[in-house]
Design a protein around this motif. Sequence first.
Motif, short mmCIF file in Angstrom:
data_model
loop_
_atom_site.label_atom_id
_atom_site.label_comp_id
_atom_site.label_asym_id
_atom_site.label_seq_id
_atom_site.Cartn_x
_atom_site.Cartn_y
_atom_site.Cartn_z
N ILE A 235 0.89 -1.34 0.10
CA ILE A 235 -0.06 0.00 0.00
C ILE A 235 0.73 1.34 0.13
CG2 ILE A 235 -1.51 1.31 1.33
CD1 ILE A 235 -2.80 -1.36 2.19
N GLY A 238 3.25 1.27 -2.84
CA GLY A 238 2.33 1.64 -4.05
C GLY A 238 2.24 3.15 -4.13
N ILE A 239 1.70 3.76 -3.00
CA ILE A 239 1.34 5.36 -2.83
C ILE A 239 2.52 6.06 -3.25
CG2 ILE A 239 0.52 7.03 -1.39
CD1 ILE A 239 -1.38 5.11 -0.11
N PHE A 244 0.04 3.95 -7.26
CA PHE A 244 -1.41 3.71 -6.93
C PHE A 244 -1.60 5.29 -6.54
CE2 PHE A 244 -0.58 -0.58 -4.50
CZ PHE A 244 -1.02 -1.06 -5.76
N PRO A 246 -4.07 7.13 -3.36
CA PRO A 246 -4.69 6.68 -2.27
C PRO A 246 -5.90 5.60 -2.40
CG PRO A 246 -4.05 8.84 -1.73
CD PRO A 246 -3.94 8.37 -3.11
N GLU A 248 -6.77 3.80 -5.01
CA GLU A 248 -6.48 2.55 -5.64
C GLU A 248 -5.80 1.73 -4.60
OE1 GLU A 248 -5.99 4.53 -10.29
OE2 GLU A 248 -4.03 4.24 -8.80
N ALA A 249 -5.05 2.34 -3.83
CA ALA A 249 -4.68 1.50 -2.62
C ALA A 249 -5.36 1.00 -1.85
CB ALA A 249 -3.54 2.35 -1.86
N ALA A 253 -6.08 -2.99 -1.01
CA ALA A 253 -5.91 -3.43 0.29
C ALA A 253 -7.20 -4.40 0.55
CB ALA A 253 -5.90 -2.15 1.19
#
Lengths: 437, 170
Positions: A235, A238-239, A244, A246, A248-249, A253
């Motif tokens: 997460i 990715g961010i 990603f 947030p 998409e994260a 998740a």
Amino acid sequence: MSMLTLVALDVAVLVILLMLSVPLPYCFGGALAFMVLFGGASMTSMMMWAFNQSISLVLLASPLFILAGLLIAKSGIAKHLLNFIDVFVGRIKGGIGVVAIVTSGIVGAISGSGFTGVASTGPILIPRMVEQGYPRGYATALVTVSSVLGLLIPPSIIMIFYGWVTETSILAAFLATVGPGILIIILFSTINMVWTRRFPDIRLEDVIPDRRERYIHNAKRVVWALPGLMVPVIILGGIYGGVFTPTEAAAVAAIVAIPLGILLYKDLDKRAAGEVVRQAGTSIGSIMTMIIFTLMLSQTYVLLQVPQALIDILFGITTNRLVLLIIINLFLFLVGMIVNDVTGMILVAPLLLPLVIELGISPVHFAAIMGVNLAMGGVTPPYASILYLGMKIGKTEFHSILGPTLMFLLIGYLPVVFITTFWADLSLFLPRLFGLA
Amino acid sequence: MKSIADSALVRTIARIQQTVVFLLLVIIPVLVVIQVLLRYVLQMPLMGIEEIMLFPIIWLYLLGGSVASYERDHIQAGILALYIKKPRSLAIFYFIRTIISTVISLWLTYWAFEYFMYAMRIWKLSNLLYLPLFFGEAAMFVGLLLMTFFTIVELIDRYNAVGLARESNS
């Protein structure tokens, strides 16, 4: 009627509705009705504005993190994270308290909310702590106040709202509360280790006598925790790696939690996952309708130039930066006591931001100030949703949990609120490091 | 006395919207993840997916709110109820509270209806795919209408509860 009298009366209407246990969307709807009827705000344009705001993909991060949080709470991830941290500090007297605090921080790095921490670690840790000889009230208080870390360790739902309503970088706002969050982990752990000495009956779990067996046992715990530990890595990586957003994260998740819970940790089955999604639908609806009306109310305040009036009033009282910052902290503390973190953020951030900018405080630093203050609201009555949930999970009464909760807040949390307010580098170090502030 | 919330009509409406909310909550994260996969794995982002998403998003929020009204699961912050011990006083307290909720909900629904009519008249289209935004905007009215409906159902239950409390007192 002057505009300030109108706003004061509106706040009084809001507080009365809150006291009467009127559901929150209607509390804000009622306060909005008052402003429309007596302040002349246009309701059709408010509806249009609220619709356009509500369909924002940035805002969608919040419901998706709620879904992810509920799935994670039931997936068994927390249990394996607890076992993992227990390997390192479980053999120390008071170590299980540290396990609770650190796990809450890691769960926060997956879920973004305070509820997930207490909902996922509470049912496992509180009975285990009571079994080891901790008073039930203390164990519940520790797990409950620690779960506030979920709002400070990124990704954090309240920071998404802060960034969204103030047009500040959400990634910078996420990082702004990391320093205060780590400081809270250190202070809570220290208080716990010192306080635990007062409990003479504490006994640690029996050690596995054979060294090889003990190593295998611990190695298994580490291996089992690895997939769970990978979730915050995915997460946050990715961010901040730019893969990603947030939102998409949050979706990732939620999706990842299902196979982890069903296939790997097996704490979740298809039926339970379905039930969690159903529950999430209700929670999301309840929170998002409340947010829609809060947004409208906040916008009426902005349109009536309440922020500018606040600046004039406060600067009329004093121009001393220190005093003004203390007043802002007290105000935020009171807001946190009356409404929940998200509504407090949406309602107050647009009102106070112009004031703090006048004081020379950056929006990213103010994100941390608001974050630590409003997160505390979750455990300070009368509106103390996280505390009440903790009491329910810990099967304890208010009077048993009050003492230790106050102790953690006064000695551990409050100093962090002031340090965050008056030492900007604590919040700005990481955003600067990432080139975001 | 049987609660009006248990009647076939109320339960059917509730069941339908619960199912829709469930499906929306499955569809939305899947769509978001598909977009991520298309962008990073297949290097071909789907244009306009954000515009399509606005419809399930707004319906999820408003129908979810209505489900919360049916389940009486909206967040409340009050503490006064904790200090009321007599069952009849508590029943009256909840009745008054629900009257207030109903009045506010009716007022909000009226304005949502005005907005609904306005949206139908203007018939705005989305920027990229030219989708009629009315089908999203309508969620404001439908959601609030259902919330009001379930709040009125609760009001009837609360009224009956006051009567029951009076009977048990006498």
